[in-house]
Write an enzyme that holds these catalytic residues in place. Sequence first.
Site, short mmCIF file in Angstrom:
data_model
loop_
_atom_site.label_atom_id
_atom_site.label_comp_id
_atom_site.label_asym_id
_atom_site.label_seq_id
_atom_site.Cartn_x
_atom_site.Cartn_y
_atom_site.Cartn_z
N GLU A 266 0.84 -1.19 0.00
CA GLU A 266 0.00 0.00 0.00
C GLU A 266 0.88 1.25 0.00
O GLU A 266 1.87 1.33 0.73
CB GLU A 266 -0.89 -0.01 1.25
CG GLU A 266 -1.83 1.19 1.37
CD GLU A 266 -2.65 1.16 2.66
OE1 GLU A 266 -3.72 1.78 2.68
OE2 GLU A 266 -2.21 0.50 3.63
N LYS A 341 -10.07 0.75 -1.76
CA LYS A 341 -10.08 0.49 -0.33
C LYS A 341 -11.48 0.85 0.20
O LYS A 341 -11.92 1.99 0.07
CB LYS A 341 -9.01 1.32 0.38
CG LYS A 341 -8.82 0.95 1.85
CD LYS A 341 -7.60 1.65 2.43
CE LYS A 341 -7.29 1.19 3.85
NZ LYS A 341 -6.05 1.81 4.38
N CYS A 375 -5.09 -3.32 3.21
CA CYS A 375 -4.75 -3.07 4.61
C CYS A 375 -5.94 -3.20 5.57
O CYS A 375 -6.35 -4.30 5.92
CB CYS A 375 -4.09 -1.70 4.72
SG CYS A 375 -3.19 -1.44 6.27
#
Length: 510
Positions: A266, A341, A375
């Site tokens: 990321e 995300k 993440c």
Amino acid sequence: MDISKIENIELHYLTIQDYEALKEATLQSYGGIPNSYWKLEEIGKLISIFPEGQVIIKIDGKIAGCALSIIVDYDKIENQHTYDDITSDPTFKIHDKDGDVLYGIDVFIKPDYRGLRLGRRLYDYRKELCETLNLKSIVFGGRMPNYHLHADKFSPKQYLDKVKRKEIEDPVLNFQMSNDFHPVRILKGYLEGDQASGEFAVLMEWDNIYYTKPSKAVSTNKSVVRLGLIQWQMRPYNDLDELLHQVEYFVDSVAGYRSDFAVFPEFFNAPLMAKYNDLGEAEAIRELAKYTKEITNRLSELAISYNINIISGSMPEIKRNKLYNVGYLCRRDGSVERYEKIHVTPDEAKVWGMQNGNKLKTFDTDCGKIGILICYDSEFPELSRLLSDEGMDILFVPFLTDTQNGYSRVRLCSQARAVENECYVAIAGSVGNLPNVHNMDIQYAQSAVFTPCDFSFPSNGIKAEATPNTEMILVADVNIDLLRELHNFGAVKNLKDRRKDFYTLERKKK
């Protein structure tokens, strides 16, 4: 039978020379019922049309058991067929070498040899044969020998349900279900004269999880997939060309090991924000977003030239004046797809003004279906479960964490995702520090590949892991076929055992 006196147990193909011994063994097994044995011409025909489908077990040279089978086109069999429909023709014209199902027409163990688990050997042979011939399944009509004891109280379906719940003992059905066969439907009038079963039978089926539907198209999907994780060192770069030079170095490195995927972390391009450190954090990351298109184009070129699928980690991107955390799957065939995300962290929202994404899907690749979560998304099990429901085999989690606490959250949750979704999970992060970039500070990472925890996998669920806080690549192989076995034969079956009658997970439609 005294096991200690047995000197030799062998499984053989049935030959015509075995006929008289087979006839005698059949009569003993079926209690001397007249005409319960196969005729010589029938056995001869079965051997000639499908020799590998006719096997016997011999103990010290004597026939102890037998299994006979043919291949059929399942679509041509009536749902309510009978045993005579399958076997009454002595020429067995119903046998179709191009069919898709192995049909069991007889299996028995002589009374003297019962209790030695020989029946399991015959079933195991059939399963191996089904896999070798790439047949869809094994089917046969299973008797219900104890049904006559309960016929006045229960219908055949009710009887079957009670057998499945262990409320009624049926030696035949219990044995078949313990060998991974599942009931499909009740067959009425299946075997004429079978009074114990009320002439009912249960169509039993065993699914070949390795079955591949024949196709004229060339299949390029791989069963063993090699993952190349890049544990990226944050360091200053003078410009984009210098960063891309380092990117190519790592792509070249993992491609040199013939990896199928190269996975970046990321915000691996965050060092480019140093140029804008005189601006506020929100303005600086929007400047960084201006590089995303060019980096994606370059990654796509590298994917083609190095013959590798590249997962770009994530980068900031502006769409309709809103800032998102996104990444791109750059396939080696030249196609490119975008992911977002879904859950931005409180810090991303507060400091950068980043928006939550709304795009979640699996991606088809030449190595099967994959999912990608960035993440913090790995800490929300609903997302990976939705991807799992779409057939995901490998979940990739590019991440960026500054403390060991943050890293532990990503790691532990990713391990849980591997267990609960019966899939592989690969996490790739950055290490080092960026003293000249506000809000990036230091990074902590230990990239790794996680697996389910079952007998075919590492007992701790860790396939491979990098050295903590060290720039390096991590290359690991994962076997997709092992997932198929796990789904069907694992010690526990997390996906199959979900109580969908009790709870559901649904994606909201926008």
